[in-house]
Enzyme design. Structure first.
Site, PDB file in Angstrom:
ATOM      1  N   CYS A 333      -6.996  -0.908   3.066  1.00 28.12           N
ATOM      2  CA  CYS A 333      -8.038  -1.009   2.046  1.00 28.12           C
ATOM      3  C   CYS A 333      -9.415  -0.744   2.664  1.00 28.12           C
ATOM      4  O   CYS A 333      -9.726   0.379   3.025  1.00 28.12           O
ATOM      5  CB  CYS A 333      -7.964  -2.367   1.361  1.00 28.12           C
ATOM      6  SG  CYS A 333      -8.850  -2.419  -0.230  1.00 28.12           S
ATOM      7  N   HIS A 453      -2.124  -3.143  -0.383  1.00 28.88           N
ATOM      8  CA  HIS A 453      -1.983  -4.516   0.103  1.00 28.88           C
ATOM      9  C   HIS A 453      -0.520  -4.946  -0.018  1.00 28.88           C
ATOM     10  O   HIS A 453       0.168  -4.581  -0.969  1.00 28.88           O
ATOM     11  CB  HIS A 453      -2.854  -5.472  -0.720  1.00 28.88           C
ATOM     12  CG  HIS A 453      -4.315  -5.310  -0.466  1.00 28.88           C
ATOM     13  ND1 HIS A 453      -4.891  -5.563   0.750  1.00 28.88           N
ATOM     14  CD2 HIS A 453      -5.322  -4.926  -1.292  1.00 28.88           C
ATOM     15  CE1 HIS A 453      -6.198  -5.352   0.669  1.00 28.88           C
ATOM     16  NE2 HIS A 453      -6.481  -4.951  -0.557  1.00 28.88           N
TER      17      HIS A 453
END
Length: 514
Positions: A333, A453
Site C-alpha cells: 500500500c 492488504h
C-alpha cells in the site's frame, strides 16, 4: 441490553484480548454474541464484505465470534494522520472533516453519538448479547463531558463493567484503586476486576487480591496468566513482536514509519518458525540493513510525509543500495507508493504540506493523489503466472495457479510507466473490473509492490516469497504454515484460558445470561 463492557486502567491492559476470548467462549456455547467498540483510534483497519471500513481489532473479535465484520461493530474509526489530526471514518465511510481540536465539540455529541446509538439498537435487535470494549482509561476526567467510548457507552447500553489491568507492567493495584476513585457515580457499574498478563505462582498473588477486594469492595473476577499460543492482532505498533526466529533464521526488515498503518499485515510471519522480523528506523545501523534477506515497506497513513522521513534519515539511500545489491524489497500500500519514481499531491489530499516528492525509484510507477474517493474494496484473484514457481525447483506446484484474496484501503492511483519492463503482480476479479492487473514486480519477486492488504495471509503466496529468500541463501525450501488454522487455535486457546482462570458463571450472571 444483555452484555458486559470491558474497560481498562490503561491502553494495552488487555481489553481487546479479553473481549476476543469472551466472544469465542460465548459463541461456542451457542450465544449469538456481537463485539462492539463505539470509537477506535487505530491505523489498522480492514474492509467489510460490502466495501466499508472497520477497525481490524473488531474484525478479529467478529472472527472469534464466528461472524463476518460489520460497521455497526465499530461505528467510529479515527485514523491518526499526525499528532493533532486524524481522519474520521463514520459508519465505514470517510467523514469529510478532520478529527482535530474541534472534534469533541462538533462531532462526538452529534454525528458520533447518533451513530453509536443506532449501532447499539441494531445489536440489541439482532443478537443475544454484546461484549463492549472501552478505550484507554475511563479515568480521563478531562474527557468525561464529551467522551463516547467508556462510561457513557456503559450507560447507553445499561451494562455492567469489568475493569482489566496489566500486572506485567507493574503498578496494577494502584491503577485499579486510582481508576475507581476517579469514576464518581459511575463506579457503581464496575462489578469486577481482572488482573491480566500474570507470570508466576498465583498463590503468591492471593494476598493482593484479598487486599484489593477489602479496599475497594469490588470483586476480583480472576487472574489471567500470560497465555502462550493465543496472540491476536494488535491495535498499535507496540504490539509488533520482533526477533522470533532464532539463529539461522531469515531476517526480514520492517520499516517502522512514523505513520505506519495496517502492520497486522505482518502477523502471519509470527507463525513461521524460521523468520525474524527486524525493526528499521532512524537509528538503525547500515550494517544491520546489509545483513537482511529482505525488507518490507508496510502501509502508511501519510505516504508523502513518510517518504520525506526516509530521505531525512538516510534510509532511502540505504534501501536503494540494498535493492541494487540484490536484496528483496516488497512494499504494501503506502510502501508500494513510496517504491515508485514519484508521489504527487497537487491538492494536498495527504495533508502533508508537500505537493510532490521523489520516491525510491525501485518501481517504474507514479502515484497521484486527487479528488477521487477512497478505495475500499475486497478483492480476490491469482498471482500472475509470470511469477509461478520454477518447475526445476518445485515441480509439484509448477503451473498450479496461486490464489490470493485481501482488501484495498487507500487514497491515490498508482500508474505504471508506459512500456515498463516490470509485470503486474496479481490478476484480480472484483467489483471494480474483472481481470484487473494489480501491483508490480520484477523477475523472481526481488522487487515487488502491491495495494493488497492481507497478502501474506495467503499461505501459498507467502510460502513462495519466503522460499525465494531461502533459495537465495542456499537454504532448503519449506511449506508455508496454515495461518487460518493457527488463528483458530489461538482463539480456542484464549477462550480456554478465560474459562479456566475467570469466573465465567459470574460473568454470565452480570450479562443477564443464564
Amino acid at each position: 441490553m444483555k452484555g458486559i463492557m470491558i474497560q481498562g486502567t490503561s491502553s494495552d491492559a488487555g481489553k481487546s484480548f479479553l473481549v476476543t476470548g469472551l466472544c469465542r467462549l460465548l459463541a461456542d456455547r451457542g450465544v449469538r454474541v456481537c463485539p462492539f467498540k463505539s470509537q477506535n483510534m487505530s491505523n489498522n483497519s480492514c474492509v467489510t464484505w460490502d466495501g466499508l471500513e472497520v477497525s481490524r481489532a473488531q474484525a478479529v473479535q467478529a472472527e472469534a465470534a464466528r461472524l463476518r465484520p460489520e460497521t455497526f461493530m465499530n461505528p467510529i474509526l479515527l485514523k491518526p494522520r499526525r499528532d493533532t489530526c486524524s481522519e474520521i471514518v463514520l459508519e465505514g465511510r470517510v467523514f469529510e472533516a478532520p478529527a482535530d481540536r474541534d472534534y469533541y465539540r462538533t462531532f462526538t455529541m452529534s454525528y458520533g453519538l447518533s451513530a453509536v446509538r443506532h449501532a447499539l439498537r441494531h445489536i440489541a435487535e439482532h443478537f443475544d448479547a454484546v461484549v463492549i470494549e472501552g478505550a484507554g482509561s475511563p479515568a480521563e476526567v478531562n474527557l468525561n463531558e464529551t467522551e463516547i467510548v467508556n462510561m457513557r457507552i456503559a450507560r447507553e447500553a445499561d451494562v455492567h463493567v469489568l475493569l482489566v489491568t496489566d500486572v506485567d507492567r507493574g503498578g496494577s493495584l494502584a491503577s485499579v484503586v486510582g481508576t475507581l476513585e476517579l469514576l464518581g457515580e459511575d463506579r457503581q457499574r464496575v462489578k469486577g476486576v481482572v488482573f491480566n498478563k500474570f507470570r508466576g505462582d498465583p498463590a503468591l498473588f492471593a494476598p493482593a487480591v484479598e487486599w484489593l477486594e477489602a479496599r475497594t469492595g469490588v470483586r476480583v473476577i480472576g487472574v489471567m496468566p500470560w497465555v502462550e499460543g493465543a496472540s491476536i492482532a494488535g491495535e498499535d505498533s507496540l504490539g509488533l513482536r520482533w526477533g522470533r526466529g532464532g539463529p539461522g533464521a531469515l531476517s526480514v526488515g520492517v520499516v517502522r514509519f512514523p505513520g505506519i498503518s495496517n502492520f497486522t499485515d505482518l502477523d502471519p510471519f509470527e507463525h513461521e518458525p524460521d523468520v525474524d522480523l527486524v525493526g528499521l528506523d532512524s537509528g538503525t545501523p547500515l550494517k544491520v540493513l546489509r545483513s537482511l534477506d529482505a525488507v518490507i515497506l508496510p502501509g502508511s497513513k501519510n505516504s508523502m510525509r513518510d517518504m520525506s522521513w526516509l530521505r531525512e534519515t538516510g534510509l532511502a539511500e540505504a534501501l536503494r543500495a540494498f535493492a541494487d545489491a540484490g536484496g528483496f524489497v516488497l512494499g504494501l500500500c503506502g510502501g508500494y507508493q513510496m517504491m515508485g519514481r514519484r508521489l504527487e499531491d497537487p491538492d494536498l489530499r495527504e495533508n502533508s504540506e508537500m505537493r510532490g516528492i521523489d520516491g525510491l525509484g525501485l518501481l517504474p510507477v507514479v502515484t497521484r493523489f486527487g479528488a477521487e474517493v477512497k478505495t475500499t474494496v475486497c478483492v480476490s484473484g491469482a498471482l500472475n503466472p509470470k511469477f509461478a514457481p520454477n518447475p526445476n525447483r518445485n515441480s509439484n506446484t509448477a503451473g498450479v495457479p496461486i490464489p490470493v484474496k485481501g482488501y484495498e484501503i487507500h487514497f491515490g492511483r498508482t500508474i505504471p510507466d508506459a512500456g515498463a519492463s516490470c509485470k503486474p503482480l496479481f490478476i484480480l476479479e472484483d467489483g471494480m473490473k474483472d481481470g484487473r492487473a494489480e501491483g508490480l514486480g520484477t523477475e523472481g519477486l526481488q522487487i515487488a509492490g502491491t495495494y493488497l492488504h492481507g497478502v501474506f495471509e495467503n499461505d501459498r503466496f507467502r510460502g513462495l516469497w519466503l522460499n525465494a529468500l531461502r533459495h537465495t541463501r542456499g537454504l532448503e525450501e519449506r511449506p508455508a504454515v496454515n495461518t487460518a488454522s493457527r488463528k483458530e487455535q489461538a482463539y480456542d486457546a484464549l477462550a480456554a484460558a478465560v474459562e479456566r482462570h475467570l469466573d465465567v458463571n459470574g460473568i454470565l450472571g452480570l450479562m443477564g445470561l443464564s
